[in-house]
Design a protein around this motif. Structure first.
Motif, PDB file in Angstrom:
ATOM      1  N   VAL A  62     -48.111  26.441 -39.034  1.00  0.00           N
ATOM      2  CA  VAL A  62     -46.665  26.541 -38.801  1.00  0.00           C
ATOM      3  C   VAL A  62     -46.352  26.367 -37.323  1.00  0.00           C
ATOM      4  O   VAL A  62     -45.414  25.651 -36.942  1.00  0.00           O
ATOM      5  N   ASN A  63     -47.149  27.011 -36.469  1.00  0.00           N
ATOM      6  CA  ASN A  63     -46.897  26.919 -35.029  1.00  0.00           C
ATOM      7  C   ASN A  63     -47.144  25.511 -34.502  1.00  0.00           C
ATOM      8  O   ASN A  63     -46.405  25.024 -33.634  1.00  0.00           O
ATOM      9  N   GLN A  64     -48.174  24.848 -35.007  1.00  0.00           N
ATOM     10  CA  GLN A  64     -48.439  23.489 -34.549  1.00  0.00           C
ATOM     11  C   GLN A  64     -47.341  22.531 -35.002  1.00  0.00           C
ATOM     12  O   GLN A  64     -47.044  21.552 -34.318  1.00  0.00           O
ATOM     13  N   ASN A  65     -46.744  22.809 -36.165  1.00  0.00           N
ATOM     14  CA  ASN A  65     -45.599  21.998 -36.585  1.00  0.00           C
ATOM     15  C   ASN A  65     -44.367  22.310 -35.738  1.00  0.00           C
ATOM     16  O   ASN A  65     -43.588  21.418 -35.385  1.00  0.00           O
ATOM     17  N   THR A  66     -44.189  23.601 -35.410  1.00  0.00           N
ATOM     18  CA  THR A  66     -43.022  24.000 -34.611  1.00  0.00           C
ATOM     19  C   THR A  66     -43.091  23.414 -33.209  1.00  0.00           C
ATOM     20  O   THR A  66     -42.101  22.909 -32.682  1.00  0.00           O
ATOM     21  N   PHE A  67     -44.279  23.508 -32.584  1.00  0.00           N
ATOM     22  CA  PHE A  67     -44.453  22.991 -31.222  1.00  0.00           C
ATOM     23  C   PHE A  67     -45.221  21.668 -31.238  1.00  0.00           C
ATOM     24  O   PHE A  67     -46.121  21.446 -30.427  1.00  0.00           O
ATOM     25  N   ASP A  68     -44.840  20.804 -32.168  1.00  0.00           N
ATOM     26  CA  ASP A  68     -45.544  19.526 -32.304  1.00  0.00           C
ATOM     27  C   ASP A  68     -45.380  18.654 -31.062  1.00  0.00           C
ATOM     28  O   ASP A  68     -46.310  17.953 -30.658  1.00  0.00           O
ATOM     29  N   ASP A  69     -44.201  18.709 -30.432  1.00  0.00           N
ATOM     30  CA  ASP A  69     -43.991  17.882 -29.237  1.00  0.00           C
ATOM     31  C   ASP A  69     -44.922  18.308 -28.102  1.00  0.00           C
ATOM     32  O   ASP A  69     -45.446  17.461 -27.364  1.00  0.00           O
ATOM     33  N   ILE A  70     -45.180  19.625 -27.986  1.00  0.00           N
ATOM     34  CA  ILE A  70     -46.089  20.097 -26.938  1.00  0.00           C
ATOM     35  C   ILE A  70     -47.516  19.664 -27.247  1.00  0.00           C
ATOM     36  O   ILE A  70     -48.268  19.246 -26.354  1.00  0.00           O
ATOM     37  N   ALA A  71     -47.895  19.756 -28.523  1.00  0.00           N
ATOM     38  CA  ALA A  71     -49.247  19.336 -28.907  1.00  0.00           C
ATOM     39  C   ALA A  71     -49.458  17.847 -28.648  1.00  0.00           C
ATOM     40  O   ALA A  71     -50.543  17.428 -28.206  1.00  0.00           O
ATOM     41  N   GLN A  72     -48.430  17.063 -28.903  1.00  0.00           N
ATOM     42  CA  GLN A  72     -48.531  15.625 -28.638  1.00  0.00           C
ATOM     43  C   GLN A  72     -48.668  15.356 -27.136  1.00  0.00           C
ATOM     44  O   GLN A  72     -49.450  14.494 -26.709  1.00  0.00           O
ATOM     45  N   ASP A  73     -47.905  16.102 -26.329  1.00  0.00           N
ATOM     46  CA  ASP A  73     -48.014  15.941 -24.874  1.00  0.00           C
ATOM     47  C   ASP A  73     -49.398  16.343 -24.383  1.00  0.00           C
ATOM     48  O   ASP A  73     -49.983  15.683 -23.518  1.00  0.00           O
ATOM     49  N   PHE A  74     -49.908  17.439 -24.922  1.00  0.00           N
ATOM     50  CA  PHE A  74     -51.230  17.908 -24.511  1.00  0.00           C
ATOM     51  C   PHE A  74     -52.306  16.860 -24.801  1.00  0.00           C
ATOM     52  O   PHE A  74     -53.219  16.640 -23.995  1.00  0.00           O
TER      53      PHE A  74
ATOM     54  N   THR B  11     -48.204  15.525 -10.563  1.00  0.00           N
ATOM     55  CA  THR B  11     -47.289  16.507 -11.150  1.00  0.00           C
ATOM     56  C   THR B  11     -48.036  17.362 -12.165  1.00  0.00           C
ATOM     57  O   THR B  11     -49.128  17.019 -12.625  1.00  0.00           O
ATOM     58  N   LEU B  12     -47.395  18.473 -12.508  1.00  0.00           N
ATOM     59  CA  LEU B  12     -47.914  19.383 -13.532  1.00  0.00           C
ATOM     60  C   LEU B  12     -46.908  19.437 -14.669  1.00  0.00           C
ATOM     61  O   LEU B  12     -45.722  19.736 -14.448  1.00  0.00           O
ATOM     62  N   LEU B  13     -47.367  19.138 -15.876  1.00  0.00           N
ATOM     63  CA  LEU B  13     -46.490  19.131 -17.047  1.00  0.00           C
ATOM     64  C   LEU B  13     -46.616  20.469 -17.771  1.00  0.00           C
ATOM     65  O   LEU B  13     -47.699  20.811 -18.257  1.00  0.00           O
ATOM     66  N   PRO B  14     -45.527  21.253 -17.877  1.00  0.00           N
ATOM     67  CA  PRO B  14     -45.611  22.536 -18.592  1.00  0.00           C
ATOM     68  C   PRO B  14     -45.868  22.316 -20.085  1.00  0.00           C
ATOM     69  O   PRO B  14     -45.242  21.468 -20.722  1.00  0.00           O
ATOM     70  N   LEU B  15     -46.809  23.090 -20.620  1.00  0.00           N
ATOM     71  CA  LEU B  15     -47.121  23.030 -22.050  1.00  0.00           C
ATOM     72  C   LEU B  15     -46.719  24.350 -22.702  1.00  0.00           C
ATOM     73  O   LEU B  15     -45.567  24.731 -22.662  1.00  0.00           O
TER      74      LEU B  15
END
Length: 647
Positions: free
Chosen positions: A236-248, A264-268
């Motif tokens: 559920v969390n990986q679906n919720t924060f899917d955009d962060i997982a993709q950025d990571f 630069t540093l990209l916040p995750l």
């Protein structure tokens, strides 16, 4: 019409006239029955009164009588004796209405049972009302009775044959010993059952005990689905924060192509536990075996507001809730995870205790903990580090404290055994003890680190701003002392690649890089704020990062710029938030940063912060630690040349 049955020789008038006689010898008449009218028979009165009974049965004449089924007991097909004789000829579904209901009145009105209308009442109508209502006569003109007859379904024969179950022959010999062993097993099972029955608490009227038992049973039921629930929570969390997982996983800052010496540093993800909001992040450590798991120590650097602490473990797969939570009575100031046994965690507390937690154990208490009897520190423990096992293969770790002791702790059976490695003392400073005895004043140790290759060599930073190079073999003196900083040394760490280089940071706003063979620093960087922590990158010998109390992360790459940071970026939303610790992930290009509000922020390094030399066509660049050592050695040689020329 009653009839009489006679068998044998019978003679009729017609036969007499024809001249023939029937007798017993005539074969064609034997066994035949001759029926005559009753008036021609001479019957007695008893025979006339004789009663013949006939029995009517409810058997269905069309029911099949030859159904057979396979009998597993007798291993053959047997006819079924009981047959269903019920035959349904007519079914009519209807409904009943109460005679006083409105629906019944409406139906009677339609049928003409209730007469509507006014006018004068006739005399005969009064009489009809007094008596019963006459039934309506059926229509005499077109009335017809309807009858129906159901058809009998034709009989159909259907047969089936099943395969008999497989059989196998089994044979074995039973001797006296086998029988004896079986009896022993039965007795052991009975004894175990008796022990279980004793272990189960007896029924008690005390409500408190019943509630405790109810809570335990409920917790047992919950633990059965804990693993499944954890997996679903991660999904559920990986679906919720899917955009962060993709950025990571995939995002690379394309703007780095237009910035040659900046990154630069990209916040995750941002990690936070509600019950730890008022605590500061006092320690961070990645797990070497599980690259997505890291430990966070929570306590307080405000020594006037000391209280509880907490040890929590987060995973990159679930940023909303910790994987493990261990509340502590004293604030945590440092921790370290064993490299080869990732479930063992050494922790140092503000009250001077050190402890070892085992993640495999279900208990929230540490499996080892130092006490006043076992040589605990008298001041806060600022750093702990696991070391190689001793000669007896016992696990051990080291700790440094403000009481001036560097102690080795060995895990022996169920206790911690301590050994004082060295006592830090201020050179030339003494204090008068009882009876005029002069005692050396102890220096306050704040940080230390062991050499990556030379086991006995380690560095100790003190509150007075000095760094001592020490050896495990010498407990009375230092190998070297560096006048490093004007304030307390917050961190000192050896380089991962170059064996001579280490880095230090302090609250005097500076970060310094040293060659341990030279007493003066090779590089000095002023960051305009108190530096909380510094860390070398695991992928490059020239890249390091530091955090300051103004909420900024400073990232340096000495091979690109020897004078200033190539990335200087604030990573906290509130201005008053102070950053306390920083750690590089051992595999992924990310860092985690802790602050004094209990938050941990993960950040991804842009390509310029992990820049590698470009490969020329037809040439393969060498890779490995030798390349990183040569890169750092090249920088050091540039700084050593003036000294050599002056010499």
């Amino acid at each position: 019409m009653p009839v009489a049955h006679k068998t044998g020789a019978v003679k009729s008038k017609q036969d007499e006239e024809d001249g023939t006689e029937t007798g017993e010898g005539d074969e064609w008449m034997q066994g035949k029955t001759l029926i005559k009218p009753l008036d021609q028979l001479d019957l007695t009165e008893a025979e006339l009164k004789e009663e013949f009974t006939r029995i009517l049965t409810a058997n269905n004449p069309h029911a099949p009588q030859n159904i057979v089924r396979y009998s597993f007991k007798e291993r053959s097909y047997k006819p079924i004796s009981s047959v269903d004789q019920l035959a349904v000829h007519f079914v009519l579904e209807g409904n009943l209405l109460h005679q006083d209901s409105d629906e019944a009145r409406r139906q009677r009105a339609k049928q003409g049972d209730v007469e509507e209308g006014g006018g004068e009442e006739r005399a005969d109508s009064v009489e009809s009302k007094a008596g019963k209502k006459e039934q309506k006569i059926t229509n005499q003109f077109n009335f017809s009775e309807r009858a129906s007859q159901t058809l009998n379904n034709p009989l159909r024969e259907r047969g089936c044959q099943t395969e008999p179950p497989p059989r196998a022959n089994f044979s074995a010999t039973a001797n006296q010993w086998e029988i004896y062993d079986v009896y022993l097993e039965v007795l052991q099972k009975q004894e175990k059952n008796k022990e279980k029955a004793k272990a189960v608490p007896k029924k008690d009227d005390d409500k408190g005990k019943k509630k405790m038992m109810l809570v335990e049973t409920q917790s047992d039921d919950i633990t059965k689905v804990a693993k499944v629930a954890k997996i679903i929570e991660r999904m559920v969390n990986q679906n919720t924060f899917d955009d962060i997982a993709q950025d990571f996983k995939y995002f690379e800052d394309a703007s780095d192509e237009y910035r040659e010496q900046e990154g630069t540093l990209l916040p995750l993800w941002k990690f936070q536990y509600d019950k730890a909001k008022r605590l500061s992040v006092t320690a961070l450590c990645w797990n070497e075996s599980y690259k997505d798991l890291f430990a966070v120590g929570l306590g307080s650097y405000d020594f006037t507001k000391q209280g509880r602490g907490m040890l929590v473990f987060y995973s990159l797969k679930n940023s909303t809730f910790p994987e493990y939570i261990y509340p502590t009575t004293s604030g945590i100031l440092c921790l370290d995870i064993h490299k080869h046994l990732p479930y063992l965690v050494a922790v140092g507390f503000y009250d001077g205790c050190v402890a070892v937690y085992n993640l495999k154990e279900e208990t929230l208490q540490p499996i080892y903990k130092s006490t006043a009897k076992s040589g605990k520190h008298t001041d806060p423990v600022w750093q702990v580090k696991w070391q190689k096992d001793d000669m007896d293969n016992n696990h051990n770790f080291f700790s440094v404290s403000s009481d001036g002791r560097v102690v080795s702790w060995t895990l022996v059976k169920n206790e911690l055994v301590f050994t004082d490695i060295i006592k830090l003392s201020l050179a030339g400073a003494v204090s008068e003890g009882p009876e005029g005895v002069q005692l050396p004043i102890m220096a306050c140790g704040t940080s230390f680190d062991f050499h990556k290759q030379i086991d006995y060599l380690f560095l100790v930073g003190t509150e007075e701003g000095k760094i001592h190079k020490c050896s495990k073999a010498y407990s009375s003196q230092f190998l070297e002392t560096y006048n490093a900083h004007n304030m307390a040394v917050d961190a000192v760490k050896w380089n991962h690649f170059h064996t001579k280089v280490f880095i230090s940071c302090s609250s005097d706003w500076t970060v310094k890089i040293w060659d341990h063979t030279i007493k003066t620093p090779m590089f000095t960087f002023d960051l305009n704020a108190s530096v909380g922590d510094v860390a070398w990158s695991p992928y490059s010998s020239t890249v390091f990062a530091a955090v300051t109390t103004d909420g900024k992360v400073h990232t340096f790459d000495l091979s690109i710029n020897k004078y200033e940071a190539i990335c200087q970026q604030p990573v906290v939303a509130k201005k008053k938030t102070k950053l306390t610790h920083i750690e590089f992930n051992p595999v992924y290009p990310i860092i985690i940063v802790g602050d004094d509000r209990g938050y941990v922020t993960s950040l991804k390094l842009s390509p310029n912060l992990r820049k590698k030399p470009k490969e020329k066509k037809g040439q393969e660049l060498p890779k490995g630690p030798e390349v990183e050592i040569a890169k750092m050695e090249k920088l050091l040689s540039l700084l050593r040349e003036p000294e050599n020329s002056n010499a």
